[in-house]
Scaffold this motif. Structure first.
Motif, PDB file in Angstrom:
ATOM      1  N   PHE A  45       4.012 -66.171 -21.552  1.00 55.37           N
ATOM      2  CA  PHE A  45       3.473 -65.513 -22.776  1.00 55.37           C
ATOM      3  C   PHE A  45       2.810 -64.275 -22.600  1.00 55.37           C
ATOM      4  CE2 PHE A  45       0.623 -65.347 -26.367  1.00 55.37           C
ATOM      5  CZ  PHE A  45       1.371 -64.922 -27.362  1.00 55.37           C
ATOM      6  N   PHE A  46       1.722 -64.540 -21.671  1.00 48.50           N
ATOM      7  CA  PHE A  46       1.033 -63.286 -21.580  1.00 48.50           C
ATOM      8  C   PHE A  46       1.685 -61.988 -21.061  1.00 48.50           C
ATOM      9  CE2 PHE A  46      -2.775 -66.168 -21.376  1.00 48.50           C
ATOM     10  CZ  PHE A  46      -3.456 -65.727 -22.538  1.00 48.50           C
ATOM     11  N   ALA A  47       2.869 -62.201 -20.321  1.00 45.25           N
ATOM     12  CA  ALA A  47       3.396 -61.289 -19.477  1.00 45.25           C
ATOM     13  C   ALA A  47       4.226 -60.500 -20.903  1.00 45.25           C
ATOM     14  CB  ALA A  47       4.542 -61.723 -18.580  1.00 45.25           C
ATOM     15  N   ARG A  48       4.428 -61.147 -21.743  1.00 45.94           N
ATOM     16  CA  ARG A  48       5.134 -60.697 -22.863  1.00 45.94           C
ATOM     17  C   ARG A  48       4.632 -59.613 -23.711  1.00 45.94           C
ATOM     18  NH1 ARG A  48       7.743 -65.900 -23.839  1.00 45.94           N
ATOM     19  NH2 ARG A  48       6.931 -65.607 -25.678  1.00 45.94           N
ATOM     20  N   ILE A  49       3.160 -60.166 -23.835  1.00 42.52           N
ATOM     21  CA  ILE A  49       2.402 -59.266 -24.763  1.00 42.52           C
ATOM     22  C   ILE A  49       1.230 -58.341 -23.985  1.00 42.52           C
ATOM     23  CG2 ILE A  49       2.363 -61.268 -26.240  1.00 42.52           C
ATOM     24  CD1 ILE A  49      -0.393 -62.108 -25.351  1.00 42.52           C
ATOM     25  N   ALA A  50       1.299 -58.399 -22.599  1.00 42.13           N
ATOM     26  CA  ALA A  50       0.300 -57.505 -22.065  1.00 42.13           C
ATOM     27  C   ALA A  50       0.789 -56.560 -21.114  1.00 42.13           C
ATOM     28  CB  ALA A  50      -0.719 -58.391 -21.370  1.00 42.13           C
ATOM     29  N   ARG A  51       0.696 -55.280 -21.007  1.00 44.38           N
ATOM     30  CA  ARG A  51       0.961 -54.503 -19.827  1.00 44.38           C
ATOM     31  C   ARG A  51       0.069 -54.682 -18.789  1.00 44.38           C
ATOM     32  NH1 ARG A  51       1.141 -50.773 -24.198  1.00 44.38           N
ATOM     33  NH2 ARG A  51       3.404 -49.998 -24.690  1.00 44.38           N
ATOM     34  N   ASN A  52      -1.293 -55.153 -19.085  1.00 50.10           N
ATOM     35  CA  ASN A  52      -2.380 -55.704 -18.013  1.00 50.10           C
ATOM     36  C   ASN A  52      -2.933 -56.707 -18.466  1.00 50.10           C
ATOM     37  OD1 ASN A  52      -2.114 -53.071 -16.190  1.00 50.10           O
ATOM     38  ND2 ASN A  52      -2.374 -52.007 -18.131  1.00 50.10           N
ATOM     39  N   LEU A  53      -3.500 -57.602 -17.446  1.00 44.97           N
ATOM     40  CA  LEU A  53      -4.279 -58.721 -17.943  1.00 44.97           C
ATOM     41  C   LEU A  53      -5.514 -58.987 -17.072  1.00 44.97           C
ATOM     42  CD1 LEU A  53      -4.236 -61.629 -19.476  1.00 44.97           C
ATOM     43  CD2 LEU A  53      -2.885 -62.389 -17.558  1.00 44.97           C
ATOM     44  N   VAL A  54      -6.486 -59.239 -17.939  1.00 52.96           N
ATOM     45  CA  VAL A  54      -7.835 -59.700 -17.185  1.00 52.96           C
ATOM     46  C   VAL A  54      -8.068 -60.991 -17.604  1.00 52.96           C
ATOM     47  CG1 VAL A  54     -10.401 -59.540 -17.039  1.00 52.96           C
ATOM     48  CG2 VAL A  54      -8.897 -57.281 -17.181  1.00 52.96           C
ATOM     49  N   ILE A  55      -7.819 -62.101 -17.041  1.00 56.80           N
ATOM     50  CA  ILE A  55      -8.005 -63.638 -17.067  1.00 56.80           C
ATOM     51  C   ILE A  55      -8.839 -64.229 -16.285  1.00 56.80           C
ATOM     52  CG2 ILE A  55      -6.048 -64.062 -15.644  1.00 56.80           C
ATOM     53  CD1 ILE A  55      -5.007 -66.242 -17.971  1.00 56.80           C
ATOM     54  N   GLU A  56      -9.608 -65.289 -16.998  1.00 54.08           N
ATOM     55  CA  GLU A  56     -10.525 -66.092 -16.328  1.00 54.08           C
ATOM     56  C   GLU A  56     -10.107 -67.526 -16.029  1.00 54.08           C
ATOM     57  OE1 GLU A  56     -15.193 -67.530 -16.963  1.00 54.08           O
ATOM     58  OE2 GLU A  56     -14.037 -66.575 -18.423  1.00 54.08           O
ATOM     59  N   PHE A  57     -10.279 -67.653 -14.863  1.00 52.25           N
ATOM     60  CA  PHE A  57      -9.776 -69.150 -14.470  1.00 52.25           C
ATOM     61  C   PHE A  57     -11.083 -70.115 -14.519  1.00 52.25           C
ATOM     62  CE2 PHE A  57      -9.458 -72.798 -11.360  1.00 52.25           C
ATOM     63  CZ  PHE A  57      -8.305 -73.511 -12.214  1.00 52.25           C
ATOM     64  N   VAL A  58     -10.984 -71.239 -15.373  1.00 56.67           N
ATOM     65  CA  VAL A  58     -12.063 -72.150 -15.302  1.00 56.67           C
ATOM     66  C   VAL A  58     -11.675 -73.567 -14.522  1.00 56.67           C
ATOM     67  CG1 VAL A  58     -13.592 -73.185 -17.145  1.00 56.67           C
ATOM     68  CG2 VAL A  58     -12.675 -71.030 -17.374  1.00 56.67           C
ATOM     69  N   PRO A  59     -12.292 -73.618 -13.491  1.00 58.91           N
ATOM     70  CA  PRO A  59     -11.879 -75.087 -12.802  1.00 58.91           C
ATOM     71  C   PRO A  59     -12.275 -76.452 -13.382  1.00 58.91           C
ATOM     72  CG  PRO A  59     -13.586 -74.076 -11.675  1.00 58.91           C
ATOM     73  CD  PRO A  59     -13.424 -73.298 -13.142  1.00 58.91           C
TER      74      PRO A  59
ATOM     75  N   GLY B 288     -18.024 -74.696 -12.412  1.00 53.27           N
ATOM     76  CA  GLY B 288     -17.640 -74.597 -10.934  1.00 53.27           C
ATOM     77  C   GLY B 288     -17.470 -73.054 -10.823  1.00 53.27           C
ATOM     78  N   ALA B 289     -16.653 -72.736  -9.701  1.00 56.31           N
ATOM     79  CA  ALA B 289     -16.473 -71.214  -9.383  1.00 56.31           C
ATOM     80  C   ALA B 289     -15.449 -70.611 -10.224  1.00 56.31           C
ATOM     81  CB  ALA B 289     -15.869 -71.138  -7.767  1.00 56.31           C
ATOM     82  N   ARG B 290     -15.942 -69.976 -11.255  1.00 55.30           N
ATOM     83  CA  ARG B 290     -14.726 -69.160 -12.059  1.00 55.30           C
ATOM     84  C   ARG B 290     -14.463 -67.940 -11.499  1.00 55.30           C
ATOM     85  NH1 ARG B 290     -16.362 -69.769 -18.459  1.00 55.30           N
ATOM     86  NH2 ARG B 290     -17.025 -71.891 -18.561  1.00 55.30           N
ATOM     87  N   CYS B 291     -13.370 -67.528 -11.933  1.00 57.24           N
ATOM     88  CA  CYS B 291     -13.027 -66.094 -11.271  1.00 57.24           C
ATOM     89  C   CYS B 291     -12.540 -65.240 -12.387  1.00 57.24           C
ATOM     90  CB  CYS B 291     -12.198 -66.111 -10.116  1.00 57.24           C
ATOM     91  SG  CYS B 291     -10.651 -67.009 -10.454  1.00 57.24           S
ATOM     92  N   ALA B 292     -12.495 -63.920 -12.406  1.00 51.13           N
ATOM     93  CA  ALA B 292     -11.874 -63.157 -13.392  1.00 51.13           C
ATOM     94  C   ALA B 292     -10.719 -62.336 -12.566  1.00 51.13           C
ATOM     95  CB  ALA B 292     -12.636 -62.229 -13.894  1.00 51.13           C
ATOM     96  N   VAL B 293      -9.462 -62.289 -13.051  1.00 54.51           N
ATOM     97  CA  VAL B 293      -8.559 -61.491 -12.139  1.00 54.51           C
ATOM     98  C   VAL B 293      -7.848 -60.566 -13.009  1.00 54.51           C
ATOM     99  CG1 VAL B 293      -6.492 -61.863 -11.121  1.00 54.51           C
ATOM    100  CG2 VAL B 293      -8.049 -63.959 -11.255  1.00 54.51           C
ATOM    101  N   PRO B 294      -7.897 -59.181 -12.779  1.00 60.01           N
ATOM    102  CA  PRO B 294      -7.169 -58.132 -13.147  1.00 60.01           C
ATOM    103  C   PRO B 294      -5.486 -58.085 -12.888  1.00 60.01           C
ATOM    104  CG  PRO B 294      -8.464 -57.014 -11.835  1.00 60.01           C
ATOM    105  CD  PRO B 294      -8.471 -58.690 -11.678  1.00 60.01           C
ATOM    106  N   ALA B 295      -4.582 -57.984 -13.421  1.00 63.49           N
ATOM    107  CA  ALA B 295      -3.206 -57.987 -13.070  1.00 63.49           C
ATOM    108  C   ALA B 295      -2.297 -57.618 -13.733  1.00 63.49           C
ATOM    109  CB  ALA B 295      -2.818 -59.632 -12.947  1.00 63.49           C
ATOM    110  N   ARG B 296      -1.150 -56.964 -13.095  1.00 66.16           N
ATOM    111  CA  ARG B 296      -0.107 -56.387 -13.904  1.00 66.16           C
ATOM    112  C   ARG B 296       1.174 -56.673 -13.548  1.00 66.16           C
ATOM    113  NH1 ARG B 296      -2.206 -50.845 -14.421  1.00 66.16           N
ATOM    114  NH2 ARG B 296      -4.166 -50.337 -13.105  1.00 66.16           N
ATOM    115  N   PRO B 297       1.985 -56.938 -14.612  1.00 67.11           N
ATOM    116  CA  PRO B 297       3.304 -57.455 -14.668  1.00 67.11           C
ATOM    117  C   PRO B 297       4.058 -56.564 -13.367  1.00 67.11           C
ATOM    118  CG  PRO B 297       2.900 -57.091 -16.771  1.00 67.11           C
ATOM    119  CD  PRO B 297       1.800 -56.104 -15.969  1.00 67.11           C
ATOM    120  N   PRO B 298       4.805 -57.065 -12.567  1.00 70.31           N
ATOM    121  CA  PRO B 298       5.558 -56.307 -11.308  1.00 70.31           C
ATOM    122  C   PRO B 298       6.418 -55.449 -11.899  1.00 70.31           C
ATOM    123  CG  PRO B 298       6.244 -58.618 -11.390  1.00 70.31           C
ATOM    124  CD  PRO B 298       5.124 -58.394 -12.365  1.00 70.31           C
ATOM    125  N   VAL B 299       6.680 -54.087 -11.515  1.00 71.38           N
ATOM    126  CA  VAL B 299       7.465 -53.107 -11.803  1.00 71.38           C
ATOM    127  C   VAL B 299       8.799 -53.301 -11.356  1.00 71.38           C
ATOM    128  CG1 VAL B 299       8.106 -50.719 -11.719  1.00 71.38           C
ATOM    129  CG2 VAL B 299       5.786 -51.387 -11.720  1.00 71.38           C
TER     130      VAL B 299
END
Length: 463
Positions: free
Chosen positions: A391-405, A452-463
């Motif tokens: 879903f996020f790949a359909r609405i975002a050219r780029n994504l900053v997402i936080e993983f919460v363990p 726990g150890a959260r992380c923030a991840v910037p990501a782009r859909p592969p071209v």
């Protein structure tokens, strides 16, 4: 050059909106030439645009018309994001109602009237409501009632009365009833005490009874041949304004209303997270950001420092209302708070599923910000991580997402009264699911007490 119609504007014979070569235009049809020219000549258009009440436009060449029926071609100022009444907070709907009444008063003063009072004639632009239908004005005929009175009540006053008097979630009825909440339905849903309030009694309850009684009658029959002076129409508008002003709601008592103050972050940890988010967004050079799960918009304001437009979505009515009130109070023109449940986002609606766009159709955003959200989707709503990533790949050219363990106290709260049936909800499972849809460019640790150890991840859909 080919032109492409805006599907939401096909119902009005006076004109329509379309795209040509990437530019938005409004065509004024010849059938409405006299009314349009009279409105412009009266000074009403200049008054409303000068007051930032009506969208401004420039006259474009007639050669840019979509078809030979054109009297004029207008190029309106662009609104950065199209939203709908069922996505607005209580305060946004109230401000849109007051704007409509203010415009009607000004129009009547100059001898004109609003032909319709649809909530869809309003958008939120630069932090404030803006009327966008330039062709809604026509000369007022002395002795006639306001033709849009019922529509105003069903689009604005009745939803506000239900939201303030019954439950703020009644605003979602506008998603089902795109033409406004029917008066008979609303009257039945309103509390008994509203029969004692003059505004509700006159404009909603008695109005509903009159509509039922005279549903098939002509206006002249319903009014028994009496004419209505312009001053009486002005008095009606003023009465509606008092009724709208009387609708009040305090944003509290909802599930996530206090999240900003009731979370795992100390002030230094929150400030550190804010700096991290801003650093990641600046690296993406995003012009538009959707902050999904924004709550009251703390990180939306961080995003606004690097993006010109931030749409702050949340499912909690109180959180969105507080966010909007802050936007108004602090005059923050680049932030648009909206109600949105990501597990059931706004669909394509209206005739042919094309009049009202789905959330996805209004994207993709240059960047989507999804902080402290994925565990609510994956664990709170049983959504597999690959589905979330898709879903996020359909609405975002780029994504900053936080993983919460799972070691995080907020996740433990979600699992407190249910079995843990989420073996793939791990850091590895998260990276695997999102790695299929995005290319991870960086990972930043986000520290917070009791987490726990959260992380923030910037990501782009592969071209």
């Amino acid at each position: 050059m080919p032109w492409h119609p805006i599907e939401a504007s096909f119902r009005d014979p006076s004109g329509f909106v379309y795209h040509r070569d990437g530019t938005l235009y409004r065509q004024v049809n010849r059938v409405f030439a006299q009314q349009f020219d009279a409105c412009v000549a009266s000074g009403l258009y200049d008054e409303l645009t000068a007051g930032a009440l009506l969208v401004p436009h420039r006259r474009a060449g007639i050669e840019l018309a979509a078809d030979p029926n054109a009297h004029a071609v207008l190029e309106p100022e662009l609104v950065s994001f199209i939203s709908y009444p069922y996505e607005w907070s209580f305060g946004q709907l109230k401000d849109a109602a007051l704007l409509t009444l203010d415009i009607q008063t000004r129009a009547l003063t100059r001898g004109f009237t609003l032909r319709d009072a649809s909530a869809y004639n309003v958008q939120f632009h630069r932090g404030r409501p803006l009327f966008i239908d330039t062709l809604s004005f026509e000369p007022h005929q002395e002795g006639t009632p306001w033709a849009a009175y019922k529509q105003f009540c069903e689009h604005f006053l009745l939803p506000l009365a239900l939201m303030s008097g019954r439950d703020v979630r009644c605003g979602s009825l506008l998603r089902v009833h795109l033409d406004g909440i029917p008066l008979d339905l609303g009257s039945a849903l309103l509390p008994r005490r509203t029969w004692l309030r003059p505004g509700s009694l006159l404009h909603l309850h008695l109005h509903a009874k009159a509509q039922s009684r005279y549903a098939e009658a002509k206006v002249s029959t319903a009014t028994k041949g009496r004419t209505i002076a312009r001053r009486a129409v002005l008095a009606l508008v003023e009465s509606l304004r008092r009724a709208v002003d009387g609708c009040r709601w305090q944003p509290s008592g909802t599930e996530w209303a206090e999240y900003t103050s009731d979370n795992n972050y100390t002030a230094p940890a929150a400030a550190s997270k804010r700096r991290t988010v801003l650093e990641l967004l600046r690296g993406l050079e995003a012009g538009s950001v959707w902050d999904v799960g924004a709550n009251t918009g703390e990180y939306s304001r961080a995003a606004r420092e690097s993006a010109s437009v931030v749409v702050a979505f949340d499912l909690d009515p109180a959180a969105v209302e507080r966010n909007y009130r802050r936007v108004r109070q602090d005059e923050e023109p680049g932030i648009l708070p909206l109600l949105m449940d990501l597990t059931n986002p706004s669909p394509a609606q209206g005739w042919g599923h094309r009049e009202r766009l789905s959330l996805e159709q209004r994207g993709p955003a240059d960047a989507v910000l999804a902080l402290a959200l994925v565990h609510h989707l994956a664990i709170g709503h049983n959504l597999p991580l690959p589905k979330v990533a898709e879903f996020f790949a359909r609405i975002a050219r780029n994504l900053v997402i936080e993983f919460v363990p799972k070691s995080d106290s907020q996740v433990r709260r979600l699992l407190r009264n249910r079995p843990d049936i989420f073996p793939d909800y791990t850091r590895e499972g998260f990276e695997r699911a999102f790695g299929e849809r995005f290319t991870v460019e960086a990972v930043r640790a986000v520290a917070a007490p009791q987490c726990g150890a959260r992380c923030a991840v910037p990501a782009r859909p592969p071209v």
